[in-house]
Write a protein that holds these residues in place. Sequence first.
Motif, PDB file in Angstrom:
ATOM      1  N   ARG A   1      37.514  -9.822 -22.312  1.00  0.00           N
ATOM      2  CA  ARG A   1      38.928 -10.081 -22.600  1.00  0.00           C
ATOM      3  C   ARG A   1      39.802  -9.700 -21.402  1.00  0.00           C
ATOM      4  O   ARG A   1      40.700 -10.449 -21.006  1.00  0.00           O
ATOM      5  CB  ARG A   1      39.383  -9.305 -23.842  1.00  0.00           C
ATOM      6  N   GLN A   2      39.518  -8.546 -20.819  1.00  0.00           N
ATOM      7  CA  GLN A   2      40.306  -8.105 -19.670  1.00  0.00           C
ATOM      8  C   GLN A   2      40.126  -9.055 -18.484  1.00  0.00           C
ATOM      9  O   GLN A   2      41.079  -9.365 -17.761  1.00  0.00           O
ATOM     10  CB  GLN A   2      39.931  -6.665 -19.272  1.00  0.00           C
ATOM     11  N   MET A   3      38.922  -9.513 -18.273  1.00  0.00           N
ATOM     12  CA  MET A   3      38.670 -10.473 -17.180  1.00  0.00           C
ATOM     13  C   MET A   3      39.395 -11.793 -17.444  1.00  0.00           C
ATOM     14  O   MET A   3      40.000 -12.377 -16.538  1.00  0.00           O
ATOM     15  CB  MET A   3      37.160 -10.731 -17.029  1.00  0.00           C
ATOM     16  N   ASP A   4      39.339 -12.250 -18.696  1.00  0.00           N
ATOM     17  CA  ASP A   4      40.031 -13.506 -19.047  1.00  0.00           C
ATOM     18  C   ASP A   4      41.531 -13.392 -18.765  1.00  0.00           C
ATOM     19  O   ASP A   4      42.149 -14.304 -18.188  1.00  0.00           O
ATOM     20  CB  ASP A   4      39.832 -13.837 -20.535  1.00  0.00           C
ATOM     21  N   LEU A   5      42.119 -12.272 -19.170  1.00  0.00           N
ATOM     22  CA  LEU A   5      43.560 -12.089 -18.979  1.00  0.00           C
ATOM     23  C   LEU A   5      43.899 -12.035 -17.489  1.00  0.00           C
ATOM     24  O   LEU A   5      44.916 -12.585 -17.039  1.00  0.00           O
ATOM     25  CB  LEU A   5      44.034 -10.815 -19.700  1.00  0.00           C
ATOM     26  N   HIS A   6      43.015 -11.395 -16.728  1.00  0.00           N
ATOM     27  CA  HIS A   6      43.216 -11.307 -15.285  1.00  0.00           C
ATOM     28  C   HIS A   6      43.134 -12.705 -14.645  1.00  0.00           C
ATOM     29  O   HIS A   6      43.957 -13.062 -13.782  1.00  0.00           O
ATOM     30  CB  HIS A   6      42.156 -10.371 -14.697  1.00  0.00           C
ATOM     31  N   VAL A   7      42.182 -13.482 -15.094  1.00  0.00           N
ATOM     32  CA  VAL A   7      42.031 -14.851 -14.571  1.00  0.00           C
ATOM     33  C   VAL A   7      43.273 -15.682 -14.907  1.00  0.00           C
ATOM     34  O   VAL A   7      43.807 -16.416 -14.055  1.00  0.00           O
ATOM     35  CB  VAL A   7      40.751 -15.501 -15.139  1.00  0.00           C
ATOM     36  N   LEU A   8      43.768 -15.543 -16.128  1.00  0.00           N
ATOM     37  CA  LEU A   8      44.973 -16.298 -16.510  1.00  0.00           C
ATOM     38  C   LEU A   8      46.166 -15.905 -15.633  1.00  0.00           C
ATOM     39  O   LEU A   8      46.966 -16.765 -15.248  1.00  0.00           O
ATOM     40  CB  LEU A   8      45.302 -16.066 -17.994  1.00  0.00           C
ATOM     41  N   GLU A   9      46.257 -14.626 -15.322  1.00  0.00           N
ATOM     42  CA  GLU A   9      47.321 -14.167 -14.425  1.00  0.00           C
ATOM     43  C   GLU A   9      47.183 -14.808 -13.036  1.00  0.00           C
ATOM     44  O   GLU A   9      48.155 -15.254 -12.439  1.00  0.00           O
ATOM     45  CB  GLU A   9      47.203 -12.648 -14.251  1.00  0.00           C
ATOM     46  N   MET A  10      45.951 -14.821 -12.534  1.00  0.00           N
ATOM     47  CA  MET A  10      45.725 -15.448 -11.217  1.00  0.00           C
ATOM     48  C   MET A  10      46.133 -16.915 -11.256  1.00  0.00           C
ATOM     49  O   MET A  10      46.779 -17.415 -10.324  1.00  0.00           O
ATOM     50  CB  MET A  10      44.245 -15.332 -10.824  1.00  0.00           C
ATOM     51  N   TRP A  11      45.738 -17.599 -12.322  1.00  0.00           N
ATOM     52  CA  TRP A  11      46.071 -19.028 -12.439  1.00  0.00           C
ATOM     53  C   TRP A  11      47.589 -19.223 -12.497  1.00  0.00           C
ATOM     54  O   TRP A  11      48.128 -20.125 -11.868  1.00  0.00           O
ATOM     55  CB  TRP A  11      45.418 -19.630 -13.692  1.00  0.00           C
ATOM     56  N   GLN A  12      48.259 -18.359 -13.264  1.00  0.00           N
ATOM     57  CA  GLN A  12      49.716 -18.505 -13.402  1.00  0.00           C
ATOM     58  C   GLN A  12      50.444 -18.198 -12.089  1.00  0.00           C
ATOM     59  O   GLN A  12      51.523 -18.724 -11.843  1.00  0.00           O
ATOM     60  CB  GLN A  12      50.232 -17.606 -14.532  1.00  0.00           C
ATOM     61  N   ARG A  13      49.832 -17.348 -11.274  1.00  0.00           N
ATOM     62  CA  ARG A  13      50.410 -17.050  -9.953  1.00  0.00           C
ATOM     63  C   ARG A  13      50.065 -18.128  -8.925  1.00  0.00           C
ATOM     64  O   ARG A  13      50.583 -18.134  -7.823  1.00  0.00           O
ATOM     65  CB  ARG A  13      49.849 -15.726  -9.410  1.00  0.00           C
ATOM     66  N   GLY A  14      49.135 -18.995  -9.277  1.00  0.00           N
ATOM     67  CA  GLY A  14      48.678 -19.995  -8.314  1.00  0.00           C
ATOM     68  C   GLY A  14      47.698 -19.437  -7.299  1.00  0.00           C
ATOM     69  O   GLY A  14      47.458 -20.045  -6.251  1.00  0.00           O
ATOM     70  N   ASP A  15      47.102 -18.292  -7.642  1.00  0.00           N
ATOM     71  CA  ASP A  15      46.159 -17.667  -6.705  1.00  0.00           C
ATOM     72  C   ASP A  15      44.738 -18.202  -6.961  1.00  0.00           C
ATOM     73  O   ASP A  15      43.814 -17.452  -7.286  1.00  0.00           O
ATOM     74  CB  ASP A  15      46.198 -16.140  -6.865  1.00  0.00           C
ATOM     75  N   HIS A  16      44.606 -19.509  -6.807  1.00  0.00           N
ATOM     76  CA  HIS A  16      43.321 -20.153  -7.108  1.00  0.00           C
ATOM     77  C   HIS A  16      42.275 -19.828  -6.051  1.00  0.00           C
ATOM     78  O   HIS A  16      41.079 -19.799  -6.353  1.00  0.00           O
ATOM     79  CB  HIS A  16      43.537 -21.666  -7.235  1.00  0.00           C
TER      80      HIS A  16
ATOM     81  N   ALA B   1      31.618 -16.468 -14.140  1.00  0.00           N
ATOM     82  CA  ALA B   1      30.826 -17.323 -15.030  1.00  0.00           C
ATOM     83  C   ALA B   1      29.545 -16.617 -15.468  1.00  0.00           C
ATOM     84  O   ALA B   1      29.142 -16.697 -16.631  1.00  0.00           O
ATOM     85  CB  ALA B   1      30.517 -18.647 -14.341  1.00  0.00           C
ATOM     86  N   ASN B   2      28.928 -15.895 -14.540  1.00  0.00           N
ATOM     87  CA  ASN B   2      27.682 -15.190 -14.885  1.00  0.00           C
ATOM     88  C   ASN B   2      27.943 -14.001 -15.793  1.00  0.00           C
ATOM     89  O   ASN B   2      27.333 -13.871 -16.856  1.00  0.00           O
ATOM     90  CB  ASN B   2      26.991 -14.663 -13.615  1.00  0.00           C
ATOM     91  N   LEU B   3      28.854 -13.122 -15.371  1.00  0.00           N
ATOM     92  CA  LEU B   3      29.030 -11.837 -16.069  1.00  0.00           C
ATOM     93  C   LEU B   3      29.725 -12.010 -17.414  1.00  0.00           C
ATOM     94  O   LEU B   3      29.499 -11.236 -18.335  1.00  0.00           O
ATOM     95  CB  LEU B   3      29.820 -10.868 -15.183  1.00  0.00           C
ATOM     96  N   CYS B   4      30.572 -13.024 -17.516  1.00  0.00           N
ATOM     97  CA  CYS B   4      31.339 -13.221 -18.748  1.00  0.00           C
ATOM     98  C   CYS B   4      30.838 -14.451 -19.526  1.00  0.00           C
ATOM     99  O   CYS B   4      31.544 -14.963 -20.389  1.00  0.00           O
ATOM    100  CB  CYS B   4      32.824 -13.335 -18.435  1.00  0.00           C
TER     101      CYS B   4
END
Length: 283
Positions: free
Chosen positions: A208-223, A234-237
């Motif tokens: 869950r924490q990784m997902d939220l962090h990824v969403l933050e990166m996406w919203q910042r445009g830090d692709h 993809a592997n760990l989660c």
Amino acid sequence: MGEIVLAAKCTHVPTMLMSEQEGPIKGTRQPAIDGHMEIARRAKALGADTVVICDTHWVINAGFHINANSSFKGLFTSNEFPQFIQDLEYDYLGNPELGDAIAATASDMGIYTLSHHLDSLELEYGSLVPMRFMSREHEMKVVSVAACCTVHDHAESRVVGEAIRKAVEASDSKVLLVASGSLSHKIWANKDYAANNGTFTISSEFNRQMDLHVLEMWQRGDHATFLKILSDYANLCCGEGSMHDTAMLYGALGWDSYDKPCEVVTEYFPSSGTGQTNVIFPV
Ligand SMILES: [Fe+2]
């Protein structure tokens, strides 16, 4: 000249269907349904005539594959969750020229890809669930790209994504590109599901924490940073379909040169242990 007019990462959880049926799930997935309909409205406004769906429920064990039939019609029961998706009626047109062009382009780029026109090759529910809701707002032709890739790496799927864009731009189609899959995807163990109210919870706080962090990166445009962690994430989660849908999406958008801030149209929600959302990737 054709173009990808909009792209999105989309949930396709079966409970979205059950959300419209009598029973304990009724109404609970409305935000996810509303997200699909909003994406379809935006695609309509941008003139999309075709949706290309990278489907993490289409399992492939050699090469890459595209369902480019001219039409799709039938009744679908999921062999994974027959209790959740039963006799789902569907009736959509395809875009065989575009599906064939994507396969030919990917093959020209060194990634062996086959395009199929077979009435007995059904769409999987990673395509059917989004279409169920999106088609209410906008009728689009469907091309389904297999994205549960068991023996492939992300570099190959990236090229398939690049081929999708190249083929679209050489066509006369305006396309909504959908990566149909979850964020983290560790489904609850069967024995633990009921005790943990599994339908509405996540199986791992780390995920869950990784997902939220990824969403933050996406919203910042830090692709660019996200793509550095894509394989580990993809592997760990337990990313759905090893997140080949996501690698294809980024391939089409320009990989780490893509820098647009994403828009979350359905707030993150847990489902059966997994992390789900609907996110627009502006083009
Ligand atoms: Fe799924």
